[in-house]
Structures are given as structure tokens and as C-alpha cells.
Design an enzyme around this catalytic site. Sequence first.
Site, short mmCIF file in Angstrom:
data_model
loop_
_atom_site.label_atom_id
_atom_site.label_comp_id
_atom_site.label_asym_id
_atom_site.label_seq_id
_atom_site.Cartn_x
_atom_site.Cartn_y
_atom_site.Cartn_z
N ASP A 139 11.37 2.64 5.64
CA ASP A 139 10.98 1.24 5.85
C ASP A 139 12.25 0.51 6.30
O ASP A 139 13.33 0.75 5.74
CB ASP A 139 10.46 0.63 4.53
CG ASP A 139 9.70 -0.67 4.75
OD1 ASP A 139 8.51 -0.74 4.41
OD2 ASP A 139 10.32 -1.64 5.27
N THR A 191 -4.33 5.21 7.48
CA THR A 191 -5.30 4.24 6.97
C THR A 191 -4.89 2.84 7.41
O THR A 191 -5.43 1.85 6.92
CB THR A 191 -5.36 4.25 5.42
OG1 THR A 191 -4.04 4.04 4.92
CG2 THR A 191 -5.93 5.54 4.87
N SER A 192 -3.90 2.75 8.34
CA SER A 192 -3.36 1.42 8.67
C SER A 192 -4.03 0.80 9.89
O SER A 192 -4.87 -0.07 9.75
CB SER A 192 -1.85 1.49 8.84
OG SER A 192 -1.26 1.65 7.56
N ARG A 193 -3.65 1.23 11.07
CA ARG A 193 -4.27 0.74 12.30
C ARG A 193 -4.28 1.88 13.31
O ARG A 193 -3.28 2.61 13.46
CB ARG A 193 -3.50 -0.45 12.89
CG ARG A 193 -3.71 -1.78 12.18
CD ARG A 193 -5.15 -2.30 12.31
NE ARG A 193 -5.35 -3.56 11.60
CZ ARG A 193 -5.79 -3.68 10.35
NH1 ARG A 193 -6.09 -2.60 9.66
NH2 ARG A 193 -5.97 -4.87 9.80
N HIS A 212 -13.06 2.98 8.71
CA HIS A 212 -12.36 1.79 8.20
C HIS A 212 -12.96 1.30 6.88
O HIS A 212 -13.31 0.13 6.74
CB HIS A 212 -12.38 0.68 9.26
CG HIS A 212 -11.16 -0.20 9.17
ND1 HIS A 212 -10.43 -0.57 10.27
CD2 HIS A 212 -10.53 -0.78 8.12
CE1 HIS A 212 -9.42 -1.33 9.90
NE2 HIS A 212 -9.46 -1.47 8.59
N GLU A 246 -11.56 1.67 17.86
CA GLU A 246 -12.67 1.58 16.89
C GLU A 246 -13.56 0.36 17.10
O GLU A 246 -14.72 0.34 16.67
CB GLU A 246 -12.12 1.58 15.46
CG GLU A 246 -11.33 0.35 15.09
CD GLU A 246 -10.82 0.39 13.64
OE1 GLU A 246 -10.11 1.35 13.29
OE2 GLU A 246 -11.13 -0.53 12.88
N ILE A 258 0.83 -1.21 0.00
CA ILE A 258 0.00 0.00 0.00
C ILE A 258 0.87 1.27 0.00
O ILE A 258 0.61 2.21 -0.74
CB ILE A 258 -0.96 -0.01 1.21
CG1 ILE A 258 -1.92 -1.20 1.11
CG2 ILE A 258 -1.73 1.30 1.32
CD1 ILE A 258 -2.75 -1.46 2.35
P1 NAI Z 1 2.83 -4.85 3.68
O1 NAI Z 1 3.12 -5.99 4.59
O2 NAI Z 1 2.87 -5.06 2.21
O3 NAI Z 1 3.79 -3.62 4.02
C1 NAI Z 1 4.05 -3.16 5.30
C2 NAI Z 1 5.42 -2.50 5.26
O4 NAI Z 1 5.65 -1.87 6.52
C3 NAI Z 1 6.57 -3.49 5.04
O5 NAI Z 1 7.38 -3.07 3.95
C4 NAI Z 1 7.34 -3.44 6.36
O6 NAI Z 1 8.74 -3.64 6.19
C5 NAI Z 1 7.01 -2.03 6.81
N1 NAI Z 1 7.28 -1.81 8.23
C6 NAI Z 1 7.21 -2.67 9.27
N2 NAI Z 1 7.57 -2.06 10.41
C7 NAI Z 1 7.87 -0.77 10.09
C8 NAI Z 1 8.32 0.35 10.82
N3 NAI Z 1 8.52 0.28 12.13
N4 NAI Z 1 8.53 1.51 10.15
C9 NAI Z 1 8.33 1.60 8.83
N5 NAI Z 1 7.91 0.56 8.08
C10 NAI Z 1 7.68 -0.61 8.69
O7 NAI Z 1 1.38 -4.32 4.13
P2 NAI Z 1 0.34 -3.47 3.28
O8 NAI Z 1 -0.50 -4.39 2.46
O9 NAI Z 1 1.04 -2.36 2.60
O10 NAI Z 1 -0.60 -2.91 4.45
C11 NAI Z 1 -0.13 -1.99 5.41
C12 NAI Z 1 -1.17 -1.93 6.52
O11 NAI Z 1 -2.38 -1.34 6.04
C13 NAI Z 1 -1.63 -3.30 7.05
O12 NAI Z 1 -0.75 -3.78 8.05
C14 NAI Z 1 -3.00 -3.01 7.61
O13 NAI Z 1 -2.87 -2.72 8.99
C15 NAI Z 1 -3.45 -1.76 6.86
N6 NAI Z 1 -4.64 -1.99 6.02
C16 NAI Z 1 -5.73 -1.17 6.21
C17 NAI Z 1 -6.86 -1.34 5.44
C18 NAI Z 1 -8.05 -0.44 5.58
O14 NAI Z 1 -9.15 -0.76 5.05
N7 NAI Z 1 -7.95 0.70 6.23
C19 NAI Z 1 -6.93 -2.42 4.44
C20 NAI Z 1 -5.71 -3.17 4.29
C21 NAI Z 1 -4.62 -2.96 5.08
#
Ligand code: NAI
Length: 335
Positions: A175, A234-236, A297, A265, A156
Site C-alpha cells: 500500500d 473483489t474491488s473493481r 458483485h 460488468e 477491506i
Molecule cells: P479503503 O479506501 O479503505 O482502502 C483502499 C486502500 O488502497 C488504501 O489504503 C489506499 O492507500 C490503497 N491504495 C490506493 N492505491 C493503491 C495502489 N496503487 N496500490 C496499493 N494500494 C493502493 O477502501 P476499502 O473500503 O478497503 O475498499 C477497497 C475497494 O473495494 C473499493 O475501492 C471498492 O472498489 C471495492 N469494494 C467492492 C465491493 C463489492 O461488493 N465487491 C464493496 C465495497 C468496496
Amino acid sequence: MLEVAVYDSKPYDRDSLPFAPNAKKLKWRFHDFRLTKDTAGTAHGADCVCVFVNDRVDAGCLRQLSKAGVRMIALRCAGFNNVDLETAKKLGLSVTRVPAYSPHAVAEHAVALLLSLNRKIHRANNRVRELNFSLTGLVGQEIYGKTVGVVGTGKIGKITAQIFRGFDAKVLVYDPFPDLQWAKRYDVHYVKPAAMLKRCDIISLNLPLTPQTKHLLNEKTLARMKRGVIIINTSRGKLIDTKALINALKSGLVGGVALDVYEEEEGIFFEDLSGRVLHDDVLSRLLTFPNVLITAHQAFLTNEGLGEIARVTVENILRFQSRKPFLDGTSLAAK
Ligand code: NAI
């Protein structure tokens, strides 16, 4: 035929899961309440439970599920901080997730929130509907030429960064596992967290919630940001200490906040609470700021995203049934 109990299900889940390819090979049971240790008994007779972000699949819940005869947990989301994987492994329960249903959906929503907030679209829309065509108080700012920080360059975060490059913003990213080839291709720059905090006008959080990333934005880190910074999450929700954020908004340190997630939430987002009294005073305060925009969300909520969630979830449950390996990257625990 395997039976699947779906928890915290909404009309859009009922309209997508049973209509995915091969979904008719499974028996579906939809519950609108959340899965917790107290509701886990309702899984009795199901082989698999299908859960979402606010189901609480902790050790107590997993033990109840195991007792009820459940053998698989299929998360219909990417984040899995709400599942105790250690205990699942110990109990021999398989756990799968949908790692990337539509990274574009979430990235586009992050940018949509920012544009609405920046250009005050939400406020303008309310005004115009009341035949108030005045522009006073609607002065916005451009993304062009600004410095945007993206924390986390996974699926994302990368798309979010690329969209911001499309606005001709300078994009700084962080990252722990940098992808330098990608950064070169899109002319984005990896920097240390301290540099990002200091230099960015806009910061988007695109990293998972882990014990290490909880309250990543707190009183200390917020104080190191550029005055007037706009934050997008938009993450958590738990990535941000909300009380510290409210103080930073009050002092003007933070200039705007666009949220699709909120720390507490669970039990609020995804529900229609209109006409009820909101008991969460922190959220209530957050909702009073003119420079805070919140969605509940919904970043994942596109036809494409729902279709992919349903496809991957069904495929993995059928693979579990026929003892085939799960789809690549979707397995969190396997028997
Ligand atoms: P992903 O696993 O592809 O990427 C996450 C990235 O964060 C990885 O490259 C990882 O190395 C990096 N990371 C880990 N710890 C870190 C830190 N301390 N500082 C900086 N980077 C760090 O995950 P993706 O698919 O990109 O999703 C990211 C987050 O988005 C998910 O974990 C989820 O919580 C959230 N999400 C929210 C949605 C929504 O509807 N609002 C839907 C889907 C995901």
C-alpha cells in the site's frame, strides 16, 4: 419532505432503504433502470438521487440532474469512480458515499470465493446433486503455509489479510500508505509490488480503481507473477486487463481466478440474463474455464452491509436537509 430517486434499485434496496432509522422522514421513488445522462430527466422533482456502482454519473448526467433540480447525489456504495466529482463540485452538487458499510462482508466473500475455487466446492456441489459422488478431478490445495499477497491495506484489505493470517498463511501486503503498527500486530509484511508479484501463491486486490490503478494486472505484471498464482478481485473489474488474464489462464501462468467484479460488468451484473444470448465474448470465454469462479458483485450483500448502507445514506440525506455536516468520511463534495 425531501424526495429521493433511487436508481438501479433491486428488491433488497426496496427492503432496506425505506426501513432505515428515520427513513420515513423522506419520500422515496424507486427506479429499476440505471442513471445515465439519458435517464437523468426522470429525476425531475427529486432533491436527491441515490445511485450504485453501475450508474453512470458523468458530466453529461450531472448537468441533466442539475437542470432537473437535483441538489445531492448519495452513492450507496464505497467506490466512486463512476461519478465526475469535478463537474459535481462546479455545479454545486453535494456528493456522499458509504465508505465502509461492511468491510467484513467483502473480505469474507473474497476468502469464500478462494476457498470454493481451491477446494472445488462449486463443482462438487453440482456433482453431488446429480448423485455423482466421484472425487476424481476435485483435488484441492491448502491455504496453510502459502504466501498470500494483499494489494491495498485499507479497511477491506486489512480484514482480508487478518483472515489469511488465521489460516497460518504468510501474508505480504503493499500500500502506498503503509500502516506499520497494524502490520506488526498481525505479523504481516509490507513489501514492494515487484516482490509481491514474484513471491505470492495467491493475490487479492483490495484497492480502489483510479486512472493510476486501471489495468494494474496486465500482460507485463501478470508475466512477473509466480506460475500458477491464484488471483482474487473483489474491488473493481478494470483493475485487471481481462484479455491479458485470459491469455495467462490459457498458458497456465495463472492457476485460478476468483472474481466478484468484471471490467464490463455494467448492464450485465445485477441482471437476470438467463434465457438471453450473452453478447460479451470476453466474459463468455472467462466463464468456460474450470479454474475461474465468478460472482456478480455480491460481496457487499449481507444483511449487515445493507443495513449499514441504508442507515448512512438516510442519515446523510437528512443532514443535507438540515444543513448539518455529513457523517465523517462520507463527503466527496459538499456545497
Ligand atoms: P479503503 O479506501 O479503505 O482502502 C483502499 C486502500 O488502497 C488504501 O489504503 C489506499 O492507500 C490503497 N491504495 C490506493 N492505491 C493503491 C495502489 N496503487 N496500490 C496499493 N494500494 C493502493 O477502501 P476499502 O473500503 O478497503 O475498499 C477497497 C475497494 O473495494 C473499493 O475501492 C471498492 O472498489 C471495492 N469494494 C467492492 C465491493 C463489492 O461488493 N465487491 C464493496 C465495497 C468496496
